[in-house]
Design an enzyme around this catalytic site. Structure first.
Site, mmCIF file in Angstrom:
data_model
loop_
_atom_site.group_PDB
_atom_site.id
_atom_site.type_symbol
_atom_site.label_atom_id
_atom_site.label_comp_id
_atom_site.label_asym_id
_atom_site.label_seq_id
_atom_site.Cartn_x
_atom_site.Cartn_y
_atom_site.Cartn_z
ATOM 1 N N GLY A 1 -0.743 4.794 9.705
ATOM 2 C CA GLY A 1 -1.305 5.608 8.631
ATOM 3 C C GLY A 1 -2.486 4.944 7.955
ATOM 4 N N GLN B 1 -20.265 0.301 6.438
ATOM 5 C CA GLN B 1 -20.383 0.840 7.797
ATOM 6 C C GLN B 1 -20.755 2.314 7.821
ATOM 7 O OE1 GLN B 1 -16.855 0.319 10.138
ATOM 8 N NE2 GLN B 1 -17.921 0.576 12.083
ATOM 9 N N ALA C 1 -2.100 1.158 7.168
ATOM 10 C CA ALA C 1 -2.148 0.406 8.427
ATOM 11 C C ALA C 1 -3.568 0.310 8.952
ATOM 12 C CB ALA C 1 -1.245 1.074 9.466
ATOM 13 N N THR D 1 -16.076 8.979 13.008
ATOM 14 C CA THR D 1 -15.692 7.583 12.839
ATOM 15 C C THR D 1 -14.177 7.513 13.016
ATOM 16 O OG1 THR D 1 -15.141 7.572 10.467
ATOM 17 C CG2 THR D 1 -17.488 7.482 11.039
ATOM 18 N N CYS D 2 -13.606 6.316 12.873
ATOM 19 C CA CYS D 2 -12.154 6.213 13.043
ATOM 20 C C CYS D 2 -11.410 6.861 11.881
ATOM 21 C CB CYS D 2 -11.728 4.749 13.185
ATOM 22 S SG CYS D 2 -12.095 3.734 11.747
ATOM 23 N N ASN D 3 -12.131 7.153 10.781
ATOM 24 C CA ASN D 3 -11.477 7.743 9.608
ATOM 25 C C ASN D 3 -11.865 9.188 9.336
ATOM 26 O OD1 ASN D 3 -10.017 5.448 8.852
ATOM 27 N ND2 ASN D 3 -11.805 4.568 7.854
#
Length: 417
Positions: free
Chosen positions: A189, A114, A192, A49-51
Site C-alpha cells: 500500500g 521527481q 509500503a 508514474t508509480c503513484n
C-alpha cells in the site's frame, strides 16, 4: 468555440499501488493514438508514474464516457473497473491540480522533486508526437515555470520526509551498514511504497511480499524489491535483520512464536518497524531478547514534528499557486480568441497586399526601395487600426466575456475549423 480542459486520474489517493498497475498504458504511442481517435479529445498528455496514471485532455465538448471507454480499452479493463478510483477535474480545477503536481503538493511525500521531471517528460513526449497543441502546451509550460518558482521560493523540496523515509532513517540509525542486511517489506500500500522508495533511493536491496504473489510482483515492477511468496516470508524470519510491516490486515502477521523461533536459531538482533494501522506486530514480540520494535505511533510522531516545521513552507507554496492561478486561467481563456485574431489579421493582410499590388501597377512603380517603403507603410496602418480592437478582444476573452467573442465572430464571419 471554447475548448474544455479535463484531467482524469487514478492515483495513490484512492488506489493502492498494486492496483495502479491495472490502469497503466503499456504502449504510450498506441494510447495516444486511441485517445485522439476515439475519445473526442483533440489534444492529450499522459502522465504515468508509480503513484499515478493521469490523462490531461482538451476537447470542444468533453464526453467522459468516451474517455473512460477508451481508457478501459487501451489498458485492457472492464469499463466498470474505475468505480471509485477515477478522479475528474475540469477547467480551473484541472489547472490547479497540475500546479500542485509541479509544485510537489500532490505527492506522497510533500515537495518531492521527481514529479516535476516526470511532468516535463510527459509534455515533451506529447509534443514530439503532436498529441498536444496550443492549449496543453501553454498550460504545461506555465505549470512547469510556476512549479519551479514555488520550489525555489519556498524550499519545499528541502527536508521533506514521510513515514516511510522516517522509518528507513531510523533503521539506518539503529542498524550498522544497512546495505549489507537482509530486509523484508510486508505490504503493497501507500506506506509500503514510501518505504520502498526510500530504500531504492539508497540503493538498498530488499524482499517484498503481500498476501498474493501477483501483488508482490506488480509492486516490485513499479516500486522495486524482489517478490517473495507470502507464506515463505511470514513463516521464516531466520534470515531477516530488518522487517518493515505496512499492511491493513486486521490480525497479527508477525506473532511472538514466529519471531521467538527465528531468534532462537540466530545470534544477531532484529529490528521491526510496524507501520500498520491497526498494528500487525504482536506487542509481546518486543519482549523477546535482541528484538527492537518501533510502531506507527512512534514513527508518525517524528514525522509530525517534521511536518509542523514545514507548515509555513506548504502555506507559502499554496499562496504562490493561488496568486498564479488567475493568470493561468486568463492565458488559457486568451487562447480561445487567438484563432480569430490570427484569421482577422490574415484576411486583412491579404486585402492589403491585393490593393497594394493594384496601386503599384497603376503607378507603374518599379523602384524596389520605394515599393518596400509603401509596403511597410500599409502594414503599419493596418496594425495601428487593428491593434486596439484586437487587444480589447483579447482582454474580453481573458475576462470571460463570451458575448463580445460571439459578436466579433459574426462580424468577421469567422468559422472555427
Amino acid at each position: 468555440m471554447t475548448s474544455d480542459v479535463i484531467n482524469a486520474r487514478v492515483t495513490f489517493r484512492k488506489s493502492p499501488i498494486h492496483m495502479l498497475e491495472r490502469f497503466t498504458f503499456p504502449d504510450l504511442d498506441s494510447a495516444y493514438e486511441s485517445f485522439l481517435q476515439h475519445s473526442g479529445l483533440h489534444e492529450c498528455v499522459i502522465l504515468q508514474t508509480c503513484n499515478r496514471v493521469e490523462l490531461f485532455g482538451c476537447a470542444n465538448s468533453t464526453d467522459l464516457d468516451k474517455i473512460k471507454k477508451t481508457w478501459a480499452s487501451v489498458a485492457g479493463l472492464e469499463e466498470n473497473a474505475f468505480k471509485e478510483n477515477l478522479e475528474i477535474s475540469k477547467g480551473t480545477d484541472a489547472y490547479a491540480h497540475l500546479l500542485k503536481l509541479t509544485s510537489g503538493l500532490d505527492s506522497l511525500v510533500i515537495g518531492e522533486e521527481q514529479i516535476l521531471g516526470q511532468v516535463k517528460e510527459s509534455i515533451s513526449t506529447a509534443r514530439g508526437i503532436k498529441a498536444s497543441g496550443d492549449n496543453l502546451n501553454t498550460l504545461f509550460d506555465k505549470a512547469i515555470k510556476i512549479g519551479t518558482r514555488v520550489r525555489q521560493a519556498t524550499g519545499i523540496s528541502k527536508g521533506s520526509i514521510s513515514i516511510g523515509s522516517m522509518a528507513v532513517n531510523l533503521a539506518e540509525e539503529n542498524i550498522d551498514d544497512l546495505k549489507s542486511k537482509h530486509i523484508l517489506l510486508i505490504g503493497t500500500g501507500e506506506a509500503a511504497s514510501l518505504v520502498a522508495k526510500s530504500l531504492k533511493k539508497r540503493d538498498i536491496d530488499f524482499l517484498i511480499t503481500s498476501r498474493t504473489f501477483e501483488r508482490s510482483k506488480a509492486f516490485a515492477e513499479t516500486a522495486g524489491g524482489k517478490p517473495l511468496p507470502f507464506e515463505e516470508a511470514t513463516t521464516n524470519f531466520k534470515s531477516i535483520d530488518v522487517l518493515f510491516v505496512a499492511t491493513v490486515a486486521p490480525y497479527f502477521l508477525v506473532t511472538h512464536d514466529r519471531v521467538k523461533e527465528a531468534m532462537d536459531s540466530r545470534n544477531n538482533g532484529m529490528l521491526i518497524m510496524d507501520l500498520s494501522n491497526p498494528r500487525t506486530v504482536d506487542d509481546k514480540v518486543s519482549e523477546i531478547d535482541h528484538v527492537k520494535v518501533m510502531n506507527l505511533d512512534q514513527i508518525a510522531e517524528m514525522v509530525e514534528k517534521n511536518m509542523k516545521n514545514r507548515i509555513g513552507v506548504v502555506s507559502s507554496a499554496e499562496h504562490i499557486i493561488n496568486e498564479e492561478l488567475p493568470l493561468v486561467e486568463a492565458a488559457m481563456k486568451r487562447l480561445e480568441v487567438e484563432p480569430i485574431v490570427t484569421n482577422v489579421f490574415k484576411e486583412i493582410d491579404q486585402a492589403r497586399v491585393k490593393e497594394l499590388k493594384k496601386a503599384l501597377q497603376m503607378l507603374g512603380e518599379k523602384d524596389e526601395q520605394k515599393i518596400r517603403i509603401i509596403d511597410q507603410l500599409t502594414q503599419a496602418i493596418v496594425e495601428d487600426i487593428m491593434s486596439i480592437p484586437m487587444n480589447n478582444l483579447r482582454k474580453a476573452s481573458e475576462q470571460g466575456d463570451s458575448e463580445i467573442l460571439k459578436t466579433v465572430t459574426r462580424l468577421f464571419d469567422y468559422k472555427r475549423e
